[in-house]
Design a protein around this motif. Structure first.
Motif, PDB file in Angstrom:
ATOM      1  N   ASP A  36     -35.972  -6.496 -16.629  1.00  0.00           N
ATOM      2  CA  ASP A  36     -35.750  -7.622 -15.735  1.00  0.00           C
ATOM      3  C   ASP A  36     -34.392  -8.238 -16.050  1.00  0.00           C
ATOM      4  OD1 ASP A  36     -35.789  -9.802 -14.097  1.00  0.00           O
ATOM      5  OD2 ASP A  36     -37.584 -10.723 -14.976  1.00  0.00           O
ATOM      6  N   PRO A  37     -33.376  -8.012 -15.212  1.00  0.00           N
ATOM      7  CA  PRO A  37     -32.037  -8.573 -15.470  1.00  0.00           C
ATOM      8  C   PRO A  37     -32.018 -10.095 -15.527  1.00  0.00           C
ATOM      9  CG  PRO A  37     -31.941  -6.830 -13.810  1.00  0.00           C
ATOM     10  CD  PRO A  37     -33.395  -7.135 -14.023  1.00  0.00           C
ATOM     11  N   SER A  38     -33.046 -10.754 -14.984  1.00  0.00           N
ATOM     12  CA  SER A  38     -33.077 -12.214 -15.001  1.00  0.00           C
ATOM     13  C   SER A  38     -33.688 -12.776 -16.291  1.00  0.00           C
ATOM     14  CB  SER A  38     -33.882 -12.733 -13.800  1.00  0.00           C
ATOM     15  OG  SER A  38     -35.249 -12.329 -13.879  1.00  0.00           O
ATOM     16  N   TRP A  39     -33.970 -11.896 -17.244  1.00  0.00           N
ATOM     17  CA  TRP A  39     -34.546 -12.362 -18.507  1.00  0.00           C
ATOM     18  C   TRP A  39     -33.627 -13.412 -19.132  1.00  0.00           C
ATOM     19  CZ3 TRP A  39     -38.966 -12.117 -21.151  1.00  0.00           C
ATOM     20  CH2 TRP A  39     -38.955 -12.450 -22.509  1.00  0.00           C
ATOM     21  N   PRO A  40     -34.166 -14.578 -19.547  1.00  0.00           N
ATOM     22  CA  PRO A  40     -33.296 -15.685 -19.979  1.00  0.00           C
ATOM     23  C   PRO A  40     -32.774 -15.578 -21.410  1.00  0.00           C
ATOM     24  CG  PRO A  40     -35.604 -16.357 -20.026  1.00  0.00           C
ATOM     25  CD  PRO A  40     -35.584 -14.972 -19.428  1.00  0.00           C
ATOM     26  N   GLY A  41     -33.097 -14.552 -22.172  1.00  0.00           N
ATOM     27  CA  GLY A  41     -32.610 -14.450 -23.543  1.00  0.00           C
ATOM     28  C   GLY A  41     -31.111 -14.270 -23.612  1.00  0.00           C
ATOM     29  N   ASP A  42     -30.521 -14.730 -24.732  1.00  0.00           N
ATOM     30  CA  ASP A  42     -29.060 -14.695 -24.888  1.00  0.00           C
ATOM     31  C   ASP A  42     -28.606 -13.671 -25.921  1.00  0.00           C
ATOM     32  OD1 ASP A  42     -30.077 -15.921 -27.090  1.00  0.00           O
ATOM     33  OD2 ASP A  42     -28.832 -17.721 -26.974  1.00  0.00           O
ATOM     34  N   GLU A  43     -29.476 -12.721 -26.320  1.00  0.00           N
ATOM     35  CA  GLU A  43     -29.096 -11.716 -27.309  1.00  0.00           C
ATOM     36  C   GLU A  43     -29.326 -10.302 -26.778  1.00  0.00           C
ATOM     37  OE1 GLU A  43     -29.947 -14.130 -31.457  1.00  0.00           O
ATOM     38  OE2 GLU A  43     -31.485 -12.796 -30.708  1.00  0.00           O
ATOM     39  N   ALA A  44     -29.072 -10.131 -25.476  1.00  0.00           N
ATOM     40  CA  ALA A  44     -29.324  -8.834 -24.857  1.00  0.00           C
ATOM     41  C   ALA A  44     -28.377  -7.746 -25.366  1.00  0.00           C
ATOM     42  CB  ALA A  44     -29.224  -8.951 -23.329  1.00  0.00           C
ATOM     43  N   ASP A  45     -27.268  -8.136 -25.972  1.00  0.00           N
ATOM     44  CA  ASP A  45     -26.299  -7.150 -26.475  1.00  0.00           C
ATOM     45  C   ASP A  45     -26.604  -6.716 -27.909  1.00  0.00           C
ATOM     46  OD1 ASP A  45     -25.786  -9.715 -27.363  1.00  0.00           O
ATOM     47  OD2 ASP A  45     -23.636  -9.339 -27.618  1.00  0.00           O
ATOM     48  N   LYS A  46     -27.672  -7.266 -28.508  1.00  0.00           N
ATOM     49  CA  LYS A  46     -28.009  -6.948 -29.895  1.00  0.00           C
ATOM     50  C   LYS A  46     -29.242  -6.049 -29.942  1.00  0.00           C
ATOM     51  CE  LYS A  46     -26.238 -11.375 -31.577  1.00  0.00           C
ATOM     52  NZ  LYS A  46     -26.557 -12.612 -32.344  1.00  0.00           N
ATOM     53  N   PRO A  47     -29.109  -4.824 -30.424  1.00  0.00           N
ATOM     54  CA  PRO A  47     -30.284  -3.950 -30.527  1.00  0.00           C
ATOM     55  C   PRO A  47     -31.158  -4.356 -31.712  1.00  0.00           C
ATOM     56  CG  PRO A  47     -28.362  -2.837 -31.406  1.00  0.00           C
ATOM     57  CD  PRO A  47     -27.875  -4.148 -30.856  1.00  0.00           C
ATOM     58  N   GLY A  48     -32.434  -4.034 -31.599  1.00  0.00           N
ATOM     59  CA  GLY A  48     -33.376  -4.336 -32.667  1.00  0.00           C
ATOM     60  C   GLY A  48     -34.429  -3.247 -32.774  1.00  0.00           C
ATOM     61  N   THR A  49     -35.062  -3.158 -33.936  1.00  0.00           N
ATOM     62  CA  THR A  49     -36.095  -2.160 -34.188  1.00  0.00           C
ATOM     63  C   THR A  49     -37.300  -2.842 -34.805  1.00  0.00           C
ATOM     64  OG1 THR A  49     -34.410  -0.458 -34.588  1.00  0.00           O
ATOM     65  CG2 THR A  49     -36.653  -0.003 -35.349  1.00  0.00           C
ATOM     66  N   LEU A  50     -38.471  -2.598 -34.239  1.00  0.00           N
ATOM     67  CA  LEU A  50     -39.701  -3.164 -34.774  1.00  0.00           C
ATOM     68  C   LEU A  50     -40.237  -2.284 -35.899  1.00  0.00           C
ATOM     69  CD1 LEU A  50     -41.536  -4.161 -31.460  1.00  0.00           C
ATOM     70  CD2 LEU A  50     -40.366  -5.694 -33.052  1.00  0.00           C
ATOM     71  N   ALA A  51     -40.790  -2.920 -36.920  1.00  0.00           N
ATOM     72  CA  ALA A  51     -41.401  -2.167 -38.012  1.00  0.00           C
ATOM     73  C   ALA A  51     -42.654  -1.450 -37.520  1.00  0.00           C
ATOM     74  CB  ALA A  51     -41.756  -3.105 -39.166  1.00  0.00           C
ATOM     75  N   THR A  52     -42.928  -0.296 -38.097  1.00  0.00           N
ATOM     76  CA  THR A  52     -44.092   0.497 -37.723  1.00  0.00           C
ATOM     77  C   THR A  52     -45.097   0.531 -38.867  1.00  0.00           C
ATOM     78  OG1 THR A  52     -43.172   2.587 -38.547  1.00  0.00           O
ATOM     79  CG2 THR A  52     -42.592   1.931 -36.289  1.00  0.00           C
ATOM     80  N   ALA A  53     -46.210   1.200 -38.616  1.00  0.00           N
ATOM     81  CA  ALA A  53     -47.242   1.319 -39.648  1.00  0.00           C
ATOM     82  C   ALA A  53     -46.750   2.079 -40.864  1.00  0.00           C
ATOM     83  CB  ALA A  53     -48.474   1.999 -39.058  1.00  0.00           C
ATOM     84  N   GLU A  54     -45.766   2.943 -40.688  1.00  0.00           N
ATOM     85  CA  GLU A  54     -45.248   3.762 -41.785  1.00  0.00           C
ATOM     86  C   GLU A  54     -44.061   3.133 -42.496  1.00  0.00           C
ATOM     87  OE1 GLU A  54     -46.992   6.307 -42.575  1.00  0.00           O
ATOM     88  OE2 GLU A  54     -48.286   6.161 -40.821  1.00  0.00           O
ATOM     89  N   SER A  55     -43.593   1.976 -42.027  1.00  0.00           N
ATOM     90  CA  SER A  55     -42.404   1.362 -42.619  1.00  0.00           C
ATOM     91  C   SER A  55     -42.719   0.836 -44.016  1.00  0.00           C
ATOM     92  CB  SER A  55     -41.907   0.219 -41.735  1.00  0.00           C
ATOM     93  OG  SER A  55     -41.535   0.691 -40.456  1.00  0.00           O
ATOM     94  N   PRO A  56     -41.966   1.266 -45.040  1.00  0.00           N
ATOM     95  CA  PRO A  56     -42.174   0.723 -46.390  1.00  0.00           C
ATOM     96  C   PRO A  56     -41.686  -0.718 -46.463  1.00  0.00           C
ATOM     97  CG  PRO A  56     -40.298   2.202 -46.368  1.00  0.00           C
ATOM     98  CD  PRO A  56     -40.912   2.288 -45.006  1.00  0.00           C
ATOM     99  N   LEU A  57     -42.034  -1.379 -47.544  1.00  0.00           N
ATOM    100  CA  LEU A  57     -41.696  -2.789 -47.696  1.00  0.00           C
ATOM    101  C   LEU A  57     -40.191  -3.012 -47.661  1.00  0.00           C
ATOM    102  CD1 LEU A  57     -42.536  -5.695 -48.254  1.00  0.00           C
ATOM    103  CD2 LEU A  57     -42.565  -5.160 -50.694  1.00  0.00           C
ATOM    104  N   LYS A  58     -39.422  -2.136 -48.297  1.00  0.00           N
ATOM    105  CA  LYS A  58     -37.967  -2.298 -48.322  1.00  0.00           C
ATOM    106  C   LYS A  58     -37.393  -2.258 -46.912  1.00  0.00           C
ATOM    107  CE  LYS A  58     -33.785  -0.340 -50.415  1.00  0.00           C
ATOM    108  NZ  LYS A  58     -33.253   0.726 -51.314  1.00  0.00           N
ATOM    109  N   GLU A  59     -37.879  -1.330 -46.089  1.00  0.00           N
ATOM    110  CA  GLU A  59     -37.378  -1.236 -44.714  1.00  0.00           C
ATOM    111  C   GLU A  59     -37.800  -2.445 -43.897  1.00  0.00           C
ATOM    112  OE1 GLU A  59     -37.788   1.675 -40.779  1.00  0.00           O
ATOM    113  OE2 GLU A  59     -38.607   2.304 -42.733  1.00  0.00           O
TER     114      GLU A  59
END
Length: 283
Positions: free
Chosen positions: A28-51
């Protein structure tokens, strides 16, 4: 993006979606967030504590969206443990804050539990006495938590209990580590040189003090009864209330979580029987 879902027999498909501005803006291009240029990654079930710690420090702010039958009800600027109303006014120009302080518990709402790394661990649909758990997305931290809890009744009780104890853990650490830290500090002080500080003397000042009248009031002579001596365990509880109160709260949280899970399973079974008993004529 993570999508938590629950099929309600009356309200339909309820979804809680967690991601970043870039994920939502791609849909949705009308999304009001202001960090659309910043990629992110969600932690998964296999992600160790350090990650997980690295992602928590490097990721942009996580966003959240609540949908009912595909229609957006709320858009939040963060993911937090809170009670949030289910139905809302739809998209707005700004993202809401998931405070949930004024949520009416008698009306349909969601109860969210989030880890210290901003990972969504559980979502519950609530309406009055009704409690039903959402299905976590496969491979998520919430799915890992559910699989661990489903491995035994003991873990289903102990994990929420440990989460309830989390806020009081600092107090337990102070009780256990306090004497050790005190001795370590005393050992370090022994290596410091002895300094003779100057003897500062403040000037002496005589200020006038008013002379107040004396009152001699008659006091009745009352023989108070002798109270029994307070037991040692009661004095200990009074002195260390900041320690045992979180422990009791943690135990209560674990027992309530086990009870709510059983209620959730019963409610889901009732929904399935209701859906199975429907016919085209009754629909």
């Amino acid at each position: 993006m993570e999508t938590w879902s629950l099929n309600h027999p009356e309200y339909g498909l309820i979804e809680v979606r967690v991601g970043f501005d870039r994920d939502f803006a791609a849909e949705d291009p009308s999304w009001p967030g202001d960090e659309a240029d910043k990629p992110g990654t969600l932690a998964t079930a296999e992600s160790p504590l350090k990650e997980r710690i690295k992602l928590w420090t490097k990721n942009p702010t996580e966003r959240m969206e609540v949908r009912v039958n595909g229609e957006v009800q709320h858009r939040y600027n963060d993911v937090a443990s809170a009670r949030l109303p289910l139905f809302g006014d739809g998209p707005k120009g700004e993202l809401e804050t998931p405070a949930g302080l004024s949520t009416d518990r008698t009306k349909p709402h969601l109860k969210l539990r989030v880890s210290s790394f901003d990972e969504l661990l559980s979502v519950e649909f609530r309406e009055g006495d009704t409690v039903v758990e959402f299905d976590p997305p496969t491979g998520s931290r919430g799915a890992h938590r559910r699989e661990t809890m489903q491995s035994s009744e003991l873990k289903r009780t102990l994990i929420p209990m440990a989460e309830g104890l989390g806020k009081g853990g600092w107090a337990l650490a102070v009780l256990v580590l306090g004497p050790i830290i005190s001795r370590f500090i005393g050992w370090l002080v022994g290596f410091l040189p002895d300094w003779d500080l100057p003897d500062w003397q403040l000037p002496h000042m005589d200020l006038p003090v008013p002379s107040l009248p004396e009152f001699n009031l008659p006091m009745p002579d009352i023989d108070l009864p002798e109270f029994p001596e307070v037991p040692e365990w009661a004095l200990w509880l009074l002195e260390y209330s900041k320690i045992w109160v979180p422990v009791v709260i943690g135990i209560v949280v674990g027992v309530v979580a086990l009870r709510n899970h059983r209620r959730s399973e019963q409610e889901k079974a009732a929904w399935q029987q209701h859906q199975a008993g429907k016919t085209p004529e009754t629909d």
